[in-house]
Write an enzyme that holds these catalytic residues in place. Sequence first.
Site, PDB file in Angstrom:
ATOM      1  N   CYS A  89      17.705   2.506  20.723  1.00  0.00           N
ATOM      2  CA  CYS A  89      18.862   2.336  19.846  1.00  0.00           C
ATOM      3  C   CYS A  89      19.431   0.942  20.063  1.00  0.00           C
ATOM      4  CB  CYS A  89      19.904   3.399  20.192  1.00  0.00           C
ATOM      5  SG  CYS A  89      21.392   3.296  19.192  1.00  0.00           S
ATOM      6  N   HIS A 131      18.579  10.728  14.012  1.00  0.00           N
ATOM      7  CA  HIS A 131      19.235   9.806  14.957  1.00  0.00           C
ATOM      8  C   HIS A 131      20.437   9.121  14.278  1.00  0.00           C
ATOM      9  CE1 HIS A 131      18.842   6.515  18.204  1.00  0.00           C
ATOM     10  NE2 HIS A 131      19.708   6.013  17.348  1.00  0.00           N
ATOM     11  N   GLU A 132      20.237   8.634  13.057  1.00  0.00           N
ATOM     12  CA  GLU A 132      21.318   7.926  12.352  1.00  0.00           C
ATOM     13  C   GLU A 132      22.440   8.875  11.945  1.00  0.00           C
ATOM     14  OE1 GLU A 132      21.299   4.849  12.656  1.00  0.00           O
ATOM     15  OE2 GLU A 132      19.208   4.735  13.276  1.00  0.00           O
ATOM     16  N   HIS A 135      24.706   9.397  14.720  1.00  0.00           N
ATOM     17  CA  HIS A 135      25.623   8.259  14.894  1.00  0.00           C
ATOM     18  C   HIS A 135      26.906   8.434  14.084  1.00  0.00           C
ATOM     19  CE1 HIS A 135      23.907   5.202  17.427  1.00  0.00           C
ATOM     20  NE2 HIS A 135      22.767   5.147  16.774  1.00  0.00           N
TER      21      HIS A 135
HETATM   22 CO    CO Z   1      20.934   4.317  17.262  1.00  0.00          CO
END
Ligand code: CO
Length: 167
Positions: A89, A131-132, A135
């Site tokens: 990341c 993953h995004e 976030h």
């Molecule tokens: Co990331």
Amino acid sequence: MKLNIVTYPNKILRTKLKKVDNFNNPKLDKIIKEMKKAMIKYDGIGLAANQVDLNIRLVVVNTENGPQAFFNPCIKKKSLLKQKFDEGCLSFPEITGFVTRSKKITLEYQNEKGNKKKIEAKNLMATVFQHELDHINGIVFTDKIKKFTAGENKFKELKAQARDDEK
Ligand code: CO
């Protein structure tokens, strides 16, 4: 506009970001352009708005069709079948580790004009979107790492620093 990458333990990485309603805001075009640029410059596959200190539900992903913006993205379906990727990341330099996520997902989002869209993603792209999406909900990949492949000690130091900052 110059966007800088925010790194852990900056608090905005723990913030649930705000929905985008106004697609007529002329600033959005500039933000998308700069986020795509930053993602490519730093060799990322995806970038969420809080990683550049912006509180809006926007991620950019380097898809098979090139860099694309996804507003208010939401995962509608997740396969029970899982996969494991060695993730990294941009907000956690030199830290990597294995994370287990769904192998296939269905994603709903709005494009830069605010039009509703739906896509399926599998394999690496499924992991990138998950993953995004984490976030923009204030979740970071280290919350889910089963086994670090690099930077475990560095992460522990940063985590201790984050706890000290809260005192
Ligand atoms: Co990331």
